[in-house]
Write a protein that holds these residues in place. Structure first.
Motif, PDB file in Angstrom:
ATOM      1  N   SER A  22       0.853  -1.198   0.072  1.00  0.00           N
ATOM      2  CA  SER A  22       0.019   0.140  -0.005  1.00  0.00           C
ATOM      3  C   SER A  22       0.890   1.352   0.040  1.00  0.00           C
ATOM      4  CB  SER A  22      -0.870  -0.007   1.097  1.00  0.00           C
ATOM      5  OG  SER A  22      -0.153  -0.003   2.493  1.00  0.00           O
ATOM      6  N   GLY A  23       0.293   2.338  -0.515  1.00  0.00           N
ATOM      7  CA  GLY A  23       1.150   3.616  -0.466  1.00  0.00           C
ATOM      8  C   GLY A  23       1.411   4.276   0.933  1.00  0.00           C
ATOM      9  N   PRO A  24       2.216   4.991   0.964  1.00  0.00           N
ATOM     10  CA  PRO A  24       2.938   5.581   2.212  1.00  0.00           C
ATOM     11  C   PRO A  24       1.859   6.396   2.883  1.00  0.00           C
ATOM     12  CG  PRO A  24       3.884   6.787   0.714  1.00  0.00           C
ATOM     13  CD  PRO A  24       3.062   5.670  -0.156  1.00  0.00           C
ATOM     14  N   GLY A  25       1.640   6.718   4.168  1.00  0.00           N
ATOM     15  CA  GLY A  25       1.100   7.809   4.861  1.00  0.00           C
ATOM     16  C   GLY A  25      -0.353   7.232   5.264  1.00  0.00           C
ATOM     17  N   SER A  96       0.819  12.230  -0.007  1.00  0.00           N
ATOM     18  CA  SER A  96       0.375  12.429  -1.070  1.00  0.00           C
ATOM     19  C   SER A  96       0.369  11.295  -2.216  1.00  0.00           C
ATOM     20  CB  SER A  96       1.188  13.633  -2.210  1.00  0.00           C
ATOM     21  OG  SER A  96       2.291  13.323  -2.026  1.00  0.00           O
ATOM     22  N   CYS A  97       1.278  10.349  -1.911  1.00  0.00           N
ATOM     23  CA  CYS A  97       1.441   9.051  -2.664  1.00  0.00           C
ATOM     24  C   CYS A  97       0.460   7.902  -2.212  1.00  0.00           C
ATOM     25  CB  CYS A  97       2.799   8.704  -2.986  1.00  0.00           C
ATOM     26  SG  CYS A  97       4.071  10.075  -3.369  1.00  0.00           S
ATOM     27  N   HIS A  98      -0.362   8.114  -1.128  1.00  0.00           N
ATOM     28  CA  HIS A  98      -0.851   6.907  -0.573  1.00  0.00           C
ATOM     29  C   HIS A  98      -1.661   6.227  -1.392  1.00  0.00           C
ATOM     30  CE1 HIS A  98      -3.051   5.093   2.809  1.00  0.00           C
ATOM     31  NE2 HIS A  98      -4.102   5.073   2.131  1.00  0.00           N
ATOM     32  N   GLY A  99      -2.149   6.601  -2.489  1.00  0.00           N
ATOM     33  CA  GLY A  99      -2.914   5.559  -3.608  1.00  0.00           C
ATOM     34  C   GLY A  99      -1.850   5.137  -4.326  1.00  0.00           C
ATOM     35  N   ASP A 100      -0.718   5.178  -4.445  1.00  0.00           N
ATOM     36  CA  ASP A 100       0.147   4.626  -4.993  1.00  0.00           C
ATOM     37  C   ASP A 100       1.088   3.256  -4.334  1.00  0.00           C
ATOM     38  OD1 ASP A 100       2.394   3.680  -6.926  1.00  0.00           O
ATOM     39  OD2 ASP A 100       3.366   5.493  -7.164  1.00  0.00           O
ATOM     40  N   PRO A 101       0.539   1.825  -4.487  1.00  0.00           N
ATOM     41  CA  PRO A 101       1.236   0.803  -3.925  1.00  0.00           C
ATOM     42  C   PRO A 101       2.753   0.786  -4.437  1.00  0.00           C
ATOM     43  CG  PRO A 101      -0.084  -0.022  -5.733  1.00  0.00           C
ATOM     44  CD  PRO A 101      -0.517   1.551  -5.656  1.00  0.00           C
ATOM     45  N   SER A 102       3.127   1.304  -5.347  1.00  0.00           N
ATOM     46  CA  SER A 102       4.733   1.072  -5.663  1.00  0.00           C
ATOM     47  C   SER A 102       5.376   2.151  -4.883  1.00  0.00           C
ATOM     48  CB  SER A 102       4.861   1.512  -7.108  1.00  0.00           C
ATOM     49  OG  SER A 102       4.521   2.881  -7.307  1.00  0.00           O
ATOM     50  N   ALA A 103       4.687   3.136  -4.260  1.00  0.00           N
ATOM     51  CA  ALA A 103       5.507   4.463  -3.447  1.00  0.00           C
ATOM     52  C   ALA A 103       5.917   3.802  -2.022  1.00  0.00           C
ATOM     53  CB  ALA A 103       4.685   5.398  -3.433  1.00  0.00           C
ATOM     54  N   SER A 104       6.841   4.456  -1.612  1.00  0.00           N
ATOM     55  CA  SER A 104       7.466   3.797  -0.138  1.00  0.00           C
ATOM     56  C   SER A 104       7.960   4.938   0.417  1.00  0.00           C
ATOM     57  CB  SER A 104       8.372   2.645  -0.164  1.00  0.00           C
ATOM     58  OG  SER A 104       8.914   2.390   0.853  1.00  0.00           O
ATOM     59  N   ARG A 105       7.825   5.223   1.729  1.00  0.00           N
ATOM     60  CA  ARG A 105       8.353   6.639   2.367  1.00  0.00           C
ATOM     61  C   ARG A 105       9.680   5.736   3.043  1.00  0.00           C
ATOM     62  NH1 ARG A 105       5.770  10.910   5.370  1.00  0.00           N
ATOM     63  NH2 ARG A 105       3.914   9.479   5.550  1.00  0.00           N
ATOM     64  N   ALA A 157       3.098  13.422  -5.883  1.00  0.00           N
ATOM     65  CA  ALA A 157       2.312  12.305  -6.233  1.00  0.00           C
ATOM     66  C   ALA A 157       3.058  11.566  -7.346  1.00  0.00           C
ATOM     67  CB  ALA A 157       0.889  12.459  -6.282  1.00  0.00           C
ATOM     68  N   SER A 158       3.719  12.225  -8.159  1.00  0.00           N
ATOM     69  CA  SER A 158       4.374  11.525  -9.293  1.00  0.00           C
ATOM     70  C   SER A 158       5.603  10.597  -8.856  1.00  0.00           C
ATOM     71  CB  SER A 158       4.809  12.768 -10.348  1.00  0.00           C
ATOM     72  OG  SER A 158       5.841  13.407  -9.566  1.00  0.00           O
ATOM     73  N   GLY A 159       6.018  10.846  -7.749  1.00  0.00           N
ATOM     74  CA  GLY A 159       7.347  10.065  -7.306  1.00  0.00           C
ATOM     75  C   GLY A 159       8.562  11.055  -7.347  1.00  0.00           C
ATOM     76  N   ASP A 160       8.505  12.031  -8.002  1.00  0.00           N
ATOM     77  CA  ASP A 160       9.484  13.150  -7.993  1.00  0.00           C
ATOM     78  C   ASP A 160       9.439  13.947  -6.646  1.00  0.00           C
ATOM     79  OD1 ASP A 160      10.283  12.353 -10.550  1.00  0.00           O
ATOM     80  OD2 ASP A 160       9.106  13.918 -11.537  1.00  0.00           O
TER      81      ASP A 160
END
Length: 487
Positions: A22-25, A96-105, A157-160
């Motif tokens: 799941s996305g972060p936050g 801001s990336c919570h909906g992106d399962p590929s993102a990680s804090r 949210a883009s990952g940048d």
């Protein structure tokens, strides 16, 4: 007491863009308030400007009251260079990336304000003992973008990642703008379009639902890096503007001149609720809290909602002393904001359920130039003088004034450091050079309002192994109310 100090060495850990289920936050700010209580805080600690030839470091502080190492530094990650002036920090990924399962804090973004380097710190492999993942060198940043003096970073949210930069490599404000890094900390480009650089740089906050980003103004690095000179304000080397950008295009659509009511507007925050088109900025030198808001025609306006009156004083460099609002934050439920007066020495709590009319609900003195025992005294209209009572914590007197603050997710604990910037620390609170910084914790009444000191928490950076250090910004591993943006 077991502690660990390591020298950071950049290594490849085989991770580019980390993945998780799941996305972060958190999905919403209110959901974040139900998150677990903080157990660690990452704090920028520095020797730059102190006269000690030691590298700055990232301190891990134990804030778990059930831990045997509670209220102490348990790890120090030294940077590989001397003279960075570590300052503000951010995350590679947040809510801001919570909906992106590929993102990680995973990575803490750690700019060196003076050196121009940007460090990527891996906090996931071992949260108690972060390690250095990568260094973005200032030469590369300058050659590709013309930018230098990196300050605030926010994840997108883009990952940048977007980083405000306060000038060019010579310290001129005219070279300031915004640096865009990709998810693996490669320099991509400037974010602001050609001809759309702000007058001065400092902090920023974006609000995608209203297609807006707003940035604030400190001053020219060649001015503020040498200490504060009031003449430099008259000479135009400090700012008083808000810059309204079209998001995410990077085109400036409006400049708001705050004038004398908004000299040195530093920290800026929208309300956390992403459907709200209003927020606040703290003007340091004018010592005003200013509300900004969107008009029906999609322009933005402002109004002063709180003024901290300067105090008449004796035995100081000027006949009047401003409060100097250097930091503020908003609770995740948008019910309260908190700000500090670095020179006067107090922390304040206001109820902002009516954003136009903040109501003072708590105030506490935890340092400052006017505490009892100081040669500086405030002067009443009748000529009599007074000073403020400042308590000791664990038998230690509180030094300097409250500076950076961080609030627990549930809004019940407020942490405060006391270092602003090494050159300004030396100028206004020279004792910090010999005695170092500290972190204190304030207990917050979130029902009726009110602030009180936790007598069991005191982290003394005057007792660090390499000598007294200056402590500045604080971050929780799981995010907080000054790093996470909801979209």
């Amino acid at each position: 007491m077991a502690t660990e100090t390591v020298l950071a060495t950049a290594v490849s850990n085989g991770v580019g863009k980390a993945c998780c289920k799941s996305g972060p936050g958190y999905a919403t700010p209110l959901a974040a308030m139900s998150g677990p209580p903080e157990k660690l805080i990452y704090v920028t600690a520095l020797y730059s400007g102190t006269g000690r030839e030691q590298p700055d470091y990232l301190a891990t502080v134990d804030v778990d009251p059930n831990s045997p190492t509670y209220s102490s530094v348990i790890h120090r990650l030294k940077m590989p260079y001397i003279g960075d002036e570590l300052h503000h920090t951010g995350w590679n990924s947040c809510s801001s990336c919570h909906g992106d399962p590929s993102a990680s804090r995973r990575y803490l973004v750690l700019p060196g304000l003076i050196s121009g380097r940007i460090y990527a710190i891996d906090t996931m492999t071992d949260p108690k003992a972060p390690s250095l993942y990568k260094v973005v060198e200032p030469k590369e940043i300058s050659e590709k973008t013309g930018l230098a003096f990196p300050h605030t970073s926010h994840c997108l949210a883009s990952g940048d990642m977007l980083v405000s930069c306060l000038g060019d490599k010579e310290g001129n404000a005219k070279g300031n703008g915004f640096l865009l890094l990709d998810s693996d900390f490669n320099v991509k480009s400037r974010w602001d379009k050609p001809g759309h650089a702000p007058k001065f740089g400092y902090d920023f906050w974006y609000q995608p639902r209203f297609k807006t980003m707003i940035s604030t103004s400190w001053g020219a690095p060649k001015a503020f890096s040498k200490g504060f000179n009031l003449q430099h304000v008259a000479d135009g080397l400090y700012g008083s503007h808000l810059h309204i950008y079209k998001w995410p295009e990077g085109e400036m659509k409006q400049i708001i001149d705050l004038g004398n009511t908004g000299l040195l507007p530093l920290e800026i925050r929208f309300l956390h609720d992403p459907s709200k088109d209003t927020g606040y900025v703290g003007s340091a030198l004018s010592s005003n809290m200013i509300r900004f808001y969107r008009n029906s025609d999609d322009t933005w306006s402002h109004e002063v909602v709180i003024s901290v009156e300067p105090l008449k004083v004796e035995n100081w460099i000027l006949p009047e002393m401003p409060g100097l609002i250097t930091d503020f934050l908003i609770s995740l439920d948008d019910r309260f904001f908190y700000f500090v007066n670095w020179l006067h020495g107090d922390i304040r709590q206001y109820n902002i359920e009516d954003p136009k009319n903040p109501v003072l609900t708590g105030q506490i003195w935890v340092g400052g130039l006017l505490q009892k025992g100081s040669p500086v005294k405030a002067v009443r209209e009748d000529g009599s003088t007074y000073q403020f009572d400042v308590p000791q914590i664990k038998g230690k007197s509180l030094r300097a004034g409250p500076q950076m603050i961080q609030l627990s997710l549930d809004g019940k604990r407020l942490y405060a450091t006391n270092s602003l910037f090494s050159a300004w620390d030396r100028q206004f609170y020279p004792e910090l050079m010999d005695k170092g910084s500290h972190i204190i914790q304030i207990d917050v009444d979130t029902e009726k309002g009110g602030l009180s000191i936790n007598p069991d928490f005191f982290v003394d950076f005057g007792e660090e192994p390499d000598g007294p250090a200056l402590a500045h910004e604080m971050r929780y591993p799981g995010g907080d109310c000054t790093s996470d943006i909801w979209i």
